[in-house]
Design a protein around this motif. Structure first.
Motif, PDB file in Angstrom:
ATOM      1  N   UNK A  98       8.486   1.801   9.618  1.00 55.33           N
ATOM      2  CA  UNK A  98       7.679   2.931   9.141  1.00 55.33           C
ATOM      3  C   UNK A  98       8.174   3.463   7.795  1.00 55.33           C
ATOM      4  N   UNK A  99       9.498   3.619   7.587  1.00 58.65           N
ATOM      5  CA  UNK A  99       9.955   4.068   6.261  1.00 58.65           C
ATOM      6  C   UNK A  99       9.584   3.091   5.149  1.00 58.65           C
ATOM      7  N   UNK A 100       9.571   1.792   5.455  1.00 64.31           N
ATOM      8  CA  UNK A 100       9.171   0.815   4.445  1.00 64.31           C
ATOM      9  C   UNK A 100       7.715   1.029   4.038  1.00 64.31           C
ATOM     10  N   UNK A 101       6.869   1.331   5.030  1.00 58.74           N
ATOM     11  CA  UNK A 101       5.456   1.578   4.741  1.00 58.74           C
ATOM     12  C   UNK A 101       5.299   2.819   3.859  1.00 58.74           C
ATOM     13  N   UNK A 102       6.070   3.850   4.151  1.00 54.99           N
ATOM     14  CA  UNK A 102       6.005   5.072   3.345  1.00 54.99           C
ATOM     15  C   UNK A 102       6.414   4.780   1.902  1.00 54.99           C
ATOM     16  N   UNK A 103       7.478   3.998   1.738  1.00 60.16           N
ATOM     17  CA  UNK A 103       7.911   3.618   0.398  1.00 60.16           C
ATOM     18  C   UNK A 103       6.828   2.814  -0.309  1.00 60.16           C
ATOM     19  N   UNK A 104       6.243   1.850   0.399  1.00 59.33           N
ATOM     20  CA  UNK A 104       5.205   1.030  -0.202  1.00 59.33           C
ATOM     21  C   UNK A 104       3.974   1.812  -0.597  1.00 59.33           C
ATOM     22  N   UNK A 105       3.639   2.852   0.173  1.00 57.99           N
ATOM     23  CA  UNK A 105       2.469   3.664  -0.130  1.00 57.99           C
ATOM     24  C   UNK A 105       2.683   4.570  -1.337  1.00 57.99           C
ATOM     25  N   UNK A 106       3.921   4.929  -1.618  1.00 54.52           N
ATOM     26  CA  UNK A 106       4.185   5.950  -2.631  1.00 54.52           C
ATOM     27  C   UNK A 106       4.901   5.445  -3.879  1.00 54.52           C
ATOM     28  N   UNK A 107       5.459   4.254  -3.864  1.00 53.14           N
ATOM     29  CA  UNK A 107       6.127   3.756  -5.051  1.00 53.14           C
ATOM     30  C   UNK A 107       5.094   3.512  -6.146  1.00 53.14           C
ATOM     31  N   UNK A 108       5.362   3.914  -7.388  1.00 54.56           N
ATOM     32  CA  UNK A 108       4.376   3.728  -8.463  1.00 54.56           C
ATOM     33  C   UNK A 108       4.031   2.260  -8.669  1.00 54.56           C
ATOM     34  N   UNK A 109       2.750   1.988  -8.811  1.00 52.05           N
ATOM     35  CA  UNK A 109       2.301   0.608  -8.983  1.00 52.05           C
ATOM     36  C   UNK A 109       2.882  -0.018 -10.240  1.00 52.05           C
ATOM     37  N   UNK A 110       3.038   0.781 -11.301  1.00 53.02           N
ATOM     38  CA  UNK A 110       3.549   0.248 -12.554  1.00 53.02           C
ATOM     39  C   UNK A 110       4.975  -0.256 -12.399  1.00 53.02           C
ATOM     40  N   UNK A 111       5.753   0.385 -11.523  1.00 51.92           N
ATOM     41  CA  UNK A 111       7.133  -0.054 -11.284  1.00 51.92           C
ATOM     42  C   UNK A 111       7.129  -1.432 -10.621  1.00 51.92           C
ATOM     43  N   UNK A 112       6.279  -1.590  -9.629  1.00 50.38           N
ATOM     44  CA  UNK A 112       6.183  -2.887  -8.947  1.00 50.38           C
ATOM     45  C   UNK A 112       5.761  -3.971  -9.927  1.00 50.38           C
ATOM     46  N   UNK A 113       4.807  -3.662 -10.786  1.00 50.15           N
ATOM     47  CA  UNK A 113       4.341  -4.651 -11.762  1.00 50.15           C
ATOM     48  C   UNK A 113       5.455  -5.064 -12.704  1.00 50.15           C
ATOM     49  N   UNK A 114       6.194  -4.100 -13.221  1.00 55.50           N
ATOM     50  CA  UNK A 114       7.273  -4.408 -14.157  1.00 55.50           C
ATOM     51  C   UNK A 114       8.345  -5.256 -13.492  1.00 55.50           C
ATOM     52  N   UNK A 115       8.713  -4.893 -12.268  1.00 53.30           N
ATOM     53  CA  UNK A 115       9.734  -5.653 -11.546  1.00 53.30           C
ATOM     54  C   UNK A 115       9.269  -7.094 -11.312  1.00 53.30           C
TER      55      UNK A 115
END
Length: 258
Positions: A98-115
């Motif tokens: 569940x905490x992973x889902x919360x992180x995935x829902x709220x982490x900025x999309x631009x951060x994921x793209x850059x990584x």
């Protein structure tokens, strides 16, 4: 109450038909009053759209973008449905992830793209992976709630009739999950459109977002709105040509709520 529903639906249908012409009228009036190059008229935008289609550039860009959207949508729906089913059925897994889902829902999309771009390079795989990572938690959350809402009475009925797992899934569970599945598909697709374009602006070798980024560099508002108009047409085609007929076909048996 019941007699008023058809009249309400007719009124809503009429409003839906005049909605876009009203928007175009307001747009044209604003362009006429302002006389500003950054507010081109609908006629100028349509003319630019036709020119881009004749040139062939628009169709090529849309082919790349739609391929990326389709790939990201398929991956996020498959992973999200599988994860949501697991979390909805196994309480320990739900508590663990569940905490992973919360992180995935709220982490900025631009951060994921850059990584993803740093790890995988400016590639198609990186772009599709970044979009799927952003949208899978949303699908998983929706499907988890759907699995939790499955009727215990229907499950017991399936056990009484000794249905096989596949038959129980097809006849008992899947019909109950379809509203959640369609909701996940519609919301996920609406967000994937936007995120793919942002990621294309950030780094890609073509596509609608890439082309809009170039137009932005030249402050070419007419071309930007021409691509936007074409994109809106594609979205309407998917919504009214695929999603709504599919929803009506699958959920048409339910009583009207409006």
């Amino acid at each position: 109450m019941t007699a008023g529903r058809p009249r309400f639906r007719q009124g809503a249908g009429l409003a839906e038909w005049i909605s876009i012409p009203l928007l175009l009228l307001i747009w044209h009036a604003a362009a006429t009053i302002l006389q500003d190059p950054t507010v081109p008229s609908p006629v100028a935008v349509v003319a630019e759209l036709v020119a881009q289609v004749v040139d062939g550039r628009l169709l090529e860009d849309f082919a790349k973008t739609l391929a990326r959207v389709a790939a990201a949508f398929a991956v996020s729906m498959l992973l999200g449905c599988a994860i949501g089913a697991l979390l909805g059925r196994v309480r320990f897994a739900d508590g663990l992830f569940a905490p992973w889902i919360v992180i995935g829902l709220n982490i900025p999309a631009i951060v994921v793209a850059i990584v993803c771009y740093i790890w995988m390079g400016l590639s198609e795989i990186a772009l599709v992976t970044a979009v799927a990572i952003n949208k899978t938690p949303l699908v998983a959350t929706t499907m988890r709630e759907g699995v939790r809402a499955l009727s215990a009475e229907y499950r017991e009925l399936a056990q009484v009739y000794r249905m096989s797992p596949w038959r129980r899934l097809r006849l008992v569970e899947l019909p109950q999950l379809m509203p959640y599945l369609l909701t996940a598909a519609r919301t996920g697709l609406s967000l994937i459109w936007k995120i793919v374009l942002v990621f294309e602006v950030l780094g890609s070798d073509g596509g609608v977002g890439f082309r809009i980024g170039i137009f932005f560099g030249f402050f070419d508002m007419t071309a930007i709105l021409a691509y936007t108009l074409a994109f809106i047409c594609v979205v309407f085609a998917v919504e009214y040509g695929a999603m709504r007929p599919l929803e009506q076909r699958i959920l048409g048996w339910r009583p009207a709520q409006r």
